[in-house]
Motif scaffolding. Structure first.
Motif, PDB file in Angstrom:
ATOM      1  N   THR A 260       0.825  -1.212   0.000  1.00 54.29           N
ATOM      2  CA  THR A 260       0.000   0.000   0.000  1.00 54.29           C
ATOM      3  C   THR A 260       0.856   1.258   0.000  1.00 54.29           C
ATOM      4  N   GLY A 261       2.154   1.110   0.175  1.00 53.69           N
ATOM      5  CA  GLY A 261       3.025   2.277   0.210  1.00 53.69           C
ATOM      6  C   GLY A 261       4.254   1.976   1.045  1.00 53.69           C
ATOM      7  N   ARG A 263       6.794   3.381   4.567  1.00 49.62           N
ATOM      8  CA  ARG A 263       7.040   4.282   5.697  1.00 49.62           C
ATOM      9  C   ARG A 263       8.498   4.729   5.592  1.00 49.62           C
ATOM     10  N   LYS A 271       1.542   6.768   0.659  1.00 46.11           N
ATOM     11  CA  LYS A 271       0.656   5.758   0.059  1.00 46.11           C
ATOM     12  C   LYS A 271       0.915   5.685  -1.449  1.00 46.11           C
ATOM     13  N   ASP A 273      -0.300   3.431  -5.333  1.00 49.75           N
ATOM     14  CA  ASP A 273      -1.047   2.361  -5.999  1.00 49.75           C
ATOM     15  C   ASP A 273      -0.130   1.154  -6.203  1.00 49.75           C
TER      16      ASP A 273
END
Ligand SMILES: Cc1cc2nc3c(=O)[nH]c(=O)nc-3n(C[C@H](O)[C@H](O)[C@H](O)COP(=O)(O)OP(=O)(O)OC[C@H]3O[C@@H](n4cnc5c(N)ncnc54)[C@H](O)[C@@H]3O)c2cc1C
Length: 507
Positions: A260-261, A263, A271, A273
């Motif tokens: 989802t992404g 950190r 985030k 795609d």
């Protein structure tokens, strides 16, 4: 493509990450590249020290048409970003007994050179070029497609290309078909080292490397091969791509089987795609993904995989310019023993094989006038060996310098050093985030190629893709560029888009 506006995050600005970034940004995606270092390029970066300019890693560029195609696909001309310079003779090879061989792409000169050193051998060379040319033509399309499933592998095209793969025999055995003299065979099989492998273990498939060198040439990029990744970063920025240097990714976020992404180390969550991983594959898995998110690539399984060798590097600024060619290889006096020591060994070889690049003979921009930037690489065992580099470094540096002074015509080399940087497998692992310091990534044995290599569309989670040396097709620059093209294409296709018309023309 304008309407698509999918958001893609790329972890790492090596040649793989930047290649995909360029293609996706030019196709209209919103692309953010996060790079932990303050510079682009990863192992294909460079550095300046006391007025001398060095490439960190790659010094050979081959199959230049692939790089041209990447730029064309993003609507550009490579020539507007960098200047390529063919190197011929290809290299100087120094054998155990001091004989020197300078293979060249000039047919008449090559014939004379071969007949001088290996009488009667030129016919074998012609056969090598003829037969390998046909194999190369059939093999190249295999490098352009993903091997994301057994379906990709078990198709007619794959089976029809099996005879060209020659994966059942070693490079050394395969090239025995053309070259009977052991030294000559070495001159056409040492290229296994570009993959960090032994010619006696490297699959025969990779005869395409010496073939490419002889048929299509070896290139330097003026200013160093680091100009490739700099040019890519420039092209990416021109298309609105966002490059975030000194911004390390701390974790790749995976929820319910999809990425989802990421950190970032500063705590920010970004985030996306789709996420593309360019950081060294095994490093990324073990450092950026929580163990509970991984089923196939557990720490234990990653440790059991086979990895390339590592390299001991010396970058020397010299107050002189030696009259020796651009690329040079000094073969160990007992080459096979040295290769085995590197591949299997637990200790350093007292009789190393060494590659060095004297690029200042071609490219005066790399050093002050009359001086030179010398790049020295000795293959050494990777970090699985347990070698204590803090203890070995000084002595091994002496072994390398002694060998070059004694066997490569670099007389009084030590007395000409004005600046120096050393890199060991520890540095590759710690500073450059390379698992086990295995500079050429996962090994290319048959069990780690094609469908057996981590897939371009990553098999563990949805919306995750890999680029770079740790995925298909493999770890040299041309194959890394292909991985960027494959993954960018897969992402676009997942949204019903294709790379631009230029790509269609190539297929
Ligand atoms: C010494 C040496 C010589 C080589 N010689 C040649 C040659 O002559 N010809 C050739 O074709 N190939 C050569 N190669 C092999 C290959 O082309 C290069 O290693 C190439 O740079 C690998 O590209 P990559 O995209 O896979 O990864 P890399 O270049 O390693 O890029 C990965 C990037 O990810 C970044 N990264 C890692 N972790 C994070 C994180 N947490 N967050 C953000 N960023 C992160 C790294 O800093 C790095 O910039 C050589 C390699 C080495 C090391």
């Amino acid at each position: 493509m304008e309407s698509m506006q999918k958001r893609v995050v790329i972890v790492g600005a090596g040649p793989g990450g930047l290649g995909a970034a360029m293609l996706l940004a030019s196709a209209g995606c919103l692309v953010d590249v996060f790079e932990k270092q303050p510079y682009v390029g990863g192992r294909t970066s460079g550095f300046e020290q006391d007025g001398f300019c060095f490439d960190l890693g790659p010094t050979f560029l081959m199959m230049t048409y692939i790089l041209h195609e990447l730029f064309q696909l993003s609507g550009r001309r490579l020539e507007d970003y960098m200047t390529l310079q063919e190197i011929d003779p290809l290299y100087r090879l120094i054998f155990h007994d001091g004989r020197e061989f300078l293979p060249t792409r000039q047919a008449a000169q090559m014939k004379a050179e071969m007949e001088r050193l290996f009488p009667g051998s030129y016919q074998g060379y012609q056969r090598f070029l003829d037969v390998e040319s046909q194999k190369f033509t059939r093999l190249v399309p295999r490098l352009r497609v993903p091997y994301s499933s057994w379906r990709d592998q078990l198709n007619w095209q794959f089976f029809s290309s099996l005879p060209t793969l020659d994966a059942h025999q070693s490079l050394h055995t395969k090239l025995g078909r053309y070259f009977s003299d052991e030294d000559l065979r070495m001159a056409f099989t040492f290229q296994a080292k570009y993959l960090g492998m032994s010619p006696w273990e490297c699959p025969g498939t990779f005869s395409m490397i010496p073939y490419m060198e002889h048929a299509r040439g070896i290139y330097h990029v003026m200013g160093g091969l680091q100009q490739i990744t700099r040019g890519m970063a420039k092209a990416f920025a021109e298309d609105g791509g966002q490059l975030h240097l000194s911004t390390a990714v701390q974790e790749i976020l995976v929820e319910k089987g999809q990425t989802t992404g990421v950190r970032l180390e500063n705590g920010e969550i970004v985030k996306a795609d789709d996420v593309i991983i360019n950081a060294d594959f095994a490093h990324a898995m073990t450092h950026l993904v929580k163990p509970e998110k991984r089923r196939k690539y557990t720490d234990e399984r990653l440790r059991r995989k086979k990895y390339s060798c590592s390299t001991f590097m010396l970058y020397l600024g010299l107050d002189t310019l030696y009259d020796v060619p651009h690329h040079n290889v000094v073969f160990a006096e007992d080459y096979r023993k040295n290769v085995e020591e590197v591949a299997k060994g637990r200790a350093l070889s007292a009789d190393p094989s060494i590659y060095f690049q004297n690029a200042s003979v071609t490219d005066p921009s790399l050093a002050p006038a009359g001086q030179s930037a010398l790049y020295i690489l000795a293959p050494v065992p990777n970090k699985t060996s347990g070698i204590a580099w803090d203890k070995e470094l000084s002595q091994y540096r002496d072994v390398v310098l002694d060998t070059l002074e004694r066997r490569a015509g670099l007389k009084d080399l030590r007395s000409h050093i004005v600046t120096e940087r050393v890199l060991t497998p520890d540095h590759w692992e710690q500073e450059h985030a390379v698992f086990y310091g295995a500079t050429f990534s996962l090994a290319h044995n048959i069990g780690q190629m094609l469908v057996f290599r981590p897939h371009n569309k990553f098999e563990e989670w949805e919306h995750c893709y890999l680029v770079g040396g740790g995925t298909h097709p493999g770890s040299g620059l041309p194959t890394i560029f292909e991985s960027a093209r494959i993954s960018a294409k897969l992402i676009l296709e997942s949204y019903g888009q294709t790379l631009n018309a230029a790509d269609k023309a190539n297929h």
